[in-house]
Motif scaffolding. Structure first.
Motif, short mmCIF file in Angstrom:
data_model
loop_
_atom_site.label_atom_id
_atom_site.label_comp_id
_atom_site.label_asym_id
_atom_site.label_seq_id
_atom_site.Cartn_x
_atom_site.Cartn_y
_atom_site.Cartn_z
N VAL A 189 10.05 -10.00 -2.76
CA VAL A 189 9.05 -9.47 -2.60
C VAL A 189 8.25 -9.38 -3.81
N GLU A 249 -2.99 3.64 -4.67
CA GLU A 249 -3.83 4.04 -3.71
C GLU A 249 -4.24 5.59 -3.70
N ARG A 255 14.43 -7.60 -1.66
CA ARG A 255 14.74 -6.44 -1.03
C ARG A 255 15.41 -6.83 0.12
N HIS A 290 -7.57 -0.60 -2.24
CA HIS A 290 -8.02 -1.55 -1.32
C HIS A 290 -9.55 -1.57 -1.21
N PRO A 297 -3.22 -7.96 0.31
CA PRO A 297 -3.09 -7.50 1.49
C PRO A 297 -1.88 -6.55 1.79
N SER A 298 -1.44 -5.77 2.74
CA SER A 298 -0.65 -4.87 2.93
C SER A 298 0.96 -5.75 3.00
N GLY A 299 1.89 -5.33 2.15
CA GLY A 299 3.17 -5.90 1.96
C GLY A 299 3.12 -6.98 0.97
N GLY A 300 2.11 -6.99 0.27
CA GLY A 300 2.05 -7.96 -0.90
C GLY A 300 2.74 -7.57 -2.02
N GLY A 301 3.26 -6.36 -2.21
CA GLY A 301 4.05 -6.09 -3.29
C GLY A 301 3.46 -5.45 -4.28
N LYS A 302 2.28 -4.51 -3.89
CA LYS A 302 1.69 -3.75 -5.16
C LYS A 302 2.38 -2.76 -5.46
N SER A 303 2.95 -1.74 -4.80
CA SER A 303 3.51 -0.61 -4.82
C SER A 303 4.66 -1.06 -5.59
N THR A 304 5.47 -2.10 -5.15
CA THR A 304 6.69 -2.64 -5.55
C THR A 304 6.62 -3.02 -7.09
N1 LIG Z 1 12.09 0.60 0.83
C1 LIG Z 1 11.78 -0.45 1.21
N2 LIG Z 1 13.01 -1.29 1.85
C2 LIG Z 1 12.82 -2.44 2.35
N3 LIG Z 1 11.65 -3.27 2.09
C3 LIG Z 1 10.73 -2.92 1.62
C4 LIG Z 1 10.73 -1.26 1.07
N4 LIG Z 1 9.67 -0.92 0.62
C5 LIG Z 1 8.84 -1.98 0.63
N5 LIG Z 1 9.49 -3.03 1.45
C6 LIG Z 1 8.96 -4.33 1.48
O1 LIG Z 1 8.60 -5.16 0.41
C7 LIG Z 1 7.54 -5.81 0.46
C8 LIG Z 1 6.33 -5.17 -0.52
O2 LIG Z 1 6.00 -3.76 -0.10
P1 LIG Z 1 4.89 -3.11 -0.84
O3 LIG Z 1 5.11 -1.77 -0.37
O4 LIG Z 1 5.17 -3.25 -2.40
O5 LIG Z 1 3.54 -3.53 -0.66
P2 LIG Z 1 2.04 -3.11 -0.94
O6 LIG Z 1 1.35 -4.53 -1.37
O7 LIG Z 1 2.32 -1.99 -1.64
O8 LIG Z 1 1.72 -2.90 0.56
P3 LIG Z 1 0.58 -1.83 1.11
O9 LIG Z 1 -0.73 -2.38 0.72
O10 LIG Z 1 0.69 -1.81 2.50
O11 LIG Z 1 0.93 -0.56 0.53
C9 LIG Z 1 7.05 -5.30 2.09
O12 LIG Z 1 7.21 -6.81 2.90
C10 LIG Z 1 7.74 -4.22 2.57
O13 LIG Z 1 8.17 -4.42 4.07
#
Ligand SMILES: Nc1ncnc2c1ncn2[C@@H]1O[C@H](COP(=O)(O)OP(=O)(O)OP(=O)(O)O)[C@@H](O)[C@H]1O
Ligand SMILES: [Mg+2]
Length: 235
Positions: A16, A165, A11, A197, A35-42
């Protein structure tokens, strides 16, 4: 049912997801932790085509996603087989519970209204909300709204369910109601991938637990099948 091969995504130039490979067999439940930001949602968004990716390949419920943007036809077909439930329930506020659940079968699958309604009623009963069919989302608790959202996703008879989540916006009692519904689906053989989590829930519900840290798979643990004699394995 799901095969992810060497998936990488950035991104704004920042990686990511890096070389993620993962397979999920039919009927398996996989928990995605980290952990948060690990890329799970992506990763979940890549699996149902909400996000594209730069390299690698995904096959999910028989649909193939390649790097680059996806064609509307591929996405429409995929979304009928892949249901998604988010942290925020995203119900249509002006529709009752049963209208929310019967909408896609009526509009997308062109099921006659009466049939769509009786199927929706069965699903609401399955998630313990038979008596709330005519309630609007604003009058339901968070846990009830999330269960309507699960029923709505199930209405398309998805081969795979993705949860991001699903309980983190809920207090513990409501989260427990939602987790019970998910455990029930797991017992019924629904293939699922669940971002959570809650490690205890992950271990209870999921055959596989996958950890994503900094966009990489750092650990995969598979539940030992019963009777294989690992000391203390039952705990
Ligand atoms: N719309 C976006 N634009 C830019 N960067 C993004 C966007 N969404 C997520 N990111 C970045 O992509 C990375 C992975 O984010 P993601 O949301 O997939 O993490 P996550 O594991 O789901 O975290 P969480 O547990 O906080 O939900 C992070 O560094 C985040 O800052
Ligand atoms: Mg997330």
């Amino acid at each position: 049912m799901i095969a992810i091969r060497s998936l990488s995504k950035a991104r704004s130039g920042v990686p990511v997801l890096s070389d993620v490979s993962l397979t999920v067999a039919e009927g398996d439940v996989t928990a995605l932790v980290g952990p948060s930001g690990g890329g799970k949602s992506t990763l979940l968004r890549c699996l149902n085509g909400l996000d594209g990716f730069e390299s690698g390949e995904v096959t999910i419920a028989g649909h193939r996603l390649l790097a680059g943007s996806h064609s509307p036809d591929v996405l429409e077909a995929l979304r009928q087989d892949v249901g998604m439930v988010f942290q925020q329930f995203n119900l249509f506020p002006h529709m009752t519970a049963i209208e929310n659940v019967s909408l896609s079968p009526r509009v997308v699958s062109r099921l006659p209204a009466g049939e769509a309604r009786s199927q929706a009623m069965r699903l609401l009963e399955r998630v313990g909300l038979g008596s709330f069919a005519d309630a609007r989302p604003a009058t339901l608790s968070g846990g009830q709204q999330q269960r309507v959202a699960i029923a709505r996703a199930l209405a398309m008879k998805p081969r795979v369910m993705l949860f991001d989540e699903p309980t983190s916006a809920l207090d513990p009692a409501m989260a427990a109601e939602v987790l019970d519904v998910i455990l029930d689906l797991a017992r019924a053989g629904q293939t699922m991938m669940i971002v959570t989590h809650d490690h205890l829930f992950a271990r209870r519900a999921a055959a596989n637990v996958v950890e994503l840290v900094g966009g990489r798979v750092t650990a995969v643990s598979k539940k030992t099948p019963p009777g294989t004699g690992v000391p203390g394995g039952a705990h």
